[in-house]
Write an enzyme that holds these catalytic residues in place. Structure first.
Site, PDB file in Angstrom:
ATOM      1  N   GLU A 128      59.210 -11.645  11.344  1.00 35.08           N
ATOM      2  CA  GLU A 128      59.561 -11.776   9.926  1.00 35.08           C
ATOM      3  C   GLU A 128      58.411 -11.405   8.979  1.00 35.08           C
ATOM      4  O   GLU A 128      58.339 -11.885   7.849  1.00 35.08           O
ATOM      5  CB  GLU A 128      60.078 -13.184   9.630  1.00 35.08           C
ATOM      6  N   GLU A 239      67.238 -14.683  16.352  1.00 35.37           N
ATOM      7  CA  GLU A 239      67.367 -16.021  15.779  1.00 35.37           C
ATOM      8  C   GLU A 239      68.673 -16.120  15.007  1.00 35.37           C
ATOM      9  O   GLU A 239      68.974 -15.263  14.167  1.00 35.37           O
ATOM     10  CB  GLU A 239      66.227 -16.349  14.801  1.00 35.37           C
TER      11      GLU A 239
END
Length: 477
Positions: A128, A239
């Site tokens: 991320e 995720e």
């Protein structure tokens, strides 16, 4: 000459999709996990009641908590428990910290050799980072990320580090929120990768209707967007999840009931057909984050909080066509969310607004940072993507930066940033938990999969490529 048994095993392994959870390097207290802790977690995941096949683990860092550059103890734990690993190198703490990640990777190769190579599903360089360094991520209060050119530099360093070793040829990727990928600047990163990792949490997409009933279409839109940015490369779901407890995010209520609904309507159709690392097995250890995504609560047990079987799951998984029929009515997301417009069947055009994905890495960030065991890596998330919003925390809550989780860097934080894609840092882990009778691994036919999942069979290492490789091998006999 290749034995038939070897070739058969190669085809079988290549055709099997991975099922796993995200694992931070520390507990919520900041204490580093030891080998015995990872062994307990991996064994629990593999024996969850109501499901089976959860034998892969995604890590956020290569560095053992409490050390500068020692290899993480999850590696010997995985070798002992026959758990495969999606390795992670934390990439948002600067060049010196990344050098420690490389040192730990090289040490692990030297120490564990072929035993290590045999359990590696892939290597993720960063988590991320694009989202956290984007205007949306910064506005959401996420920890520092990394620019595309920095990630490209790190990816090349990893390639050089594994060249000529037992890990040469390992599939390299990068994990980010779907909003992080939905940016033209990310293309230089995509060009260097073998696969693309997507973090997506409809729970965090609080700037658009995101009640549990909208989760499937929101997830599909995120998947479509990521696949569009991937340029034909395989997309792995690294995720996703729904909190079992915690605050309400937009219209999405964190509860065990909704976590079970998300599992059955979004998860079950993918399981067995696309690589999935769920967020998460346990994030309340010992303290319970808000939100909490762990499916087993604060006590490590094989009895989940909700039914994990997929026998009564939604038979109509997210698909491009279903997304297109609903996305037109979806408002844009300001945090990691997307402005979604549809044209044609299943064609969804999304533009990242703010951060609707939620960056689970914030909590994870704390976990990842602790995992490195260095006080100088406070910006390295120590959790698994569902941790808190602190960058040095040790939990694994998702961050909200990617629209899917909390604002943490490491992809496991629990702060919710925006809501539509991204890591579950802000999720609360609603219903994943604890019940579920022992049944076979959930599976879905490709016809029930999201279009993106069905097309994953084209990536290197999948059945088609392997069959071709086997054919060539036979010709050489």
């Amino acid at each position: 000459m290749y034995p038939v048994a070897f070739l058969t095993a190669l085809v079988s392994a290549a055709s099997a999709a991975k099922l796993g959870f995200n694992y931070g390097s520390t507990f919520t207290t900041g204490a580093a996990k030891m080998q015995s802790d990872f062994e307990a977690e991996f064994t629990t995941a593999a024996n969850l009641k109501g499901t089976s096949g959860w034998t892969s683990a995604r890590l956020y860092t290569m560095v053992q908590g409490g050390t500068a550059s020692d290899p993480i103890s999850a590696i010997p734990a995985a070798i002992k428990t026959k758990t495969t690993l999606l390795l992670g190198l934390w990439a948002s703490a600067g060049d010196a910290a990344f050098a420690n990640e490389i040192t730990a990777l090289k040490a692990a190769i030297e120490q564990y050799g072929s035993d290590f190579a045999g359990i590696v599903d892939g290597i993720s360089i960063g988590s991320e980072d694009l989202y956290r360094n984007s205007p949306q991520g910064i506005a959401a209060g996420s920890n520092p990320g990394a620019d595309p050119d920095v990630l490209v530099k790190y990816i090349k360093q990893v390639k050089d580090s594994i060249a000529g070793t037992v890990l040469e040829g390992a599939l390299l990727g990068h994990v980010d929120t779907w909003t992080g990928w939905d940016n033209s600047s990310s293309s230089v990163v995509v060009d260097e990768l073998d696969w693309i990792g997507m973090d997506a949490y409809p729970y965090f997409q609080d700037t658009m209707p995101n009640a549990i009933g909208q989760s499937k279409s929101l997830f599909q839109a995120a998947l479509d967007t990521t696949q569009g940015a991937a340029g034909g490369k395989p997309v792995w779901v690294t995720e996703t999840g729904q909190p079992v407890s915690g605050k309400t995010s937009g219209d999405s209520v964190a509860s065990v009931e909704n976590a079970e609904t998300f599992w059955k309507t979004v998860g079950c159709p993918m399981f067995g057909n696309i690589n999935v690392w769920w967020y998460t097995l346990q994030d309340a250890a010992p303290d319970t984050p808000n939100p909490s995504f762990g499916i087993v609560g604060s006590t490590l047990t094989t009895t989940p909080l909700f039914d994990l079987s997929c026998t009564d799951a939604d038979a109509d998984p997210p698909s491009s066509s279903s997304t297109s029929s609903t996305s037109a009515a979806k408002p844009s997301t300001t945090k990691g969310g997307v402005t979604s417009t549809t044209s044609g069947a299943g064609s969804t055009s999304t533009s990242t607004s703010e951060d609707g994905q939620g960056d689970v890495s914030n909590s994870q960030t704390s976990t990842e940072e602790f995992a490195t065991g260095s006080t100088t890596v406070a910006s390295v998330p120590t959790t698994t993507g569902a941790a808190s919003s602190s960058s040095t925390g040790s939990s694994s809550s998702p961050s909200p930066s990617s629209g899917s989780s909390s604002s943490s860097d490491s992809g496991s934080s629990a702060t919710s940033d925006t809501g539509s894609s991204g890591s579950p840092s802000g999720s609360s882990g609603t219903g994943v938990g604890t019940s579920a009778s022992a049944s076979s691994t959930p599976s879905a036919t490709s016809s029930n999969l999201p279009d993106s999942a069905a097309t994953l069979s084209t990536y290197p290492g999948t059945l088609g490529v392997v069959i071709f490789t086997v054919f060539i091998a036979f010709l050489a006999l």
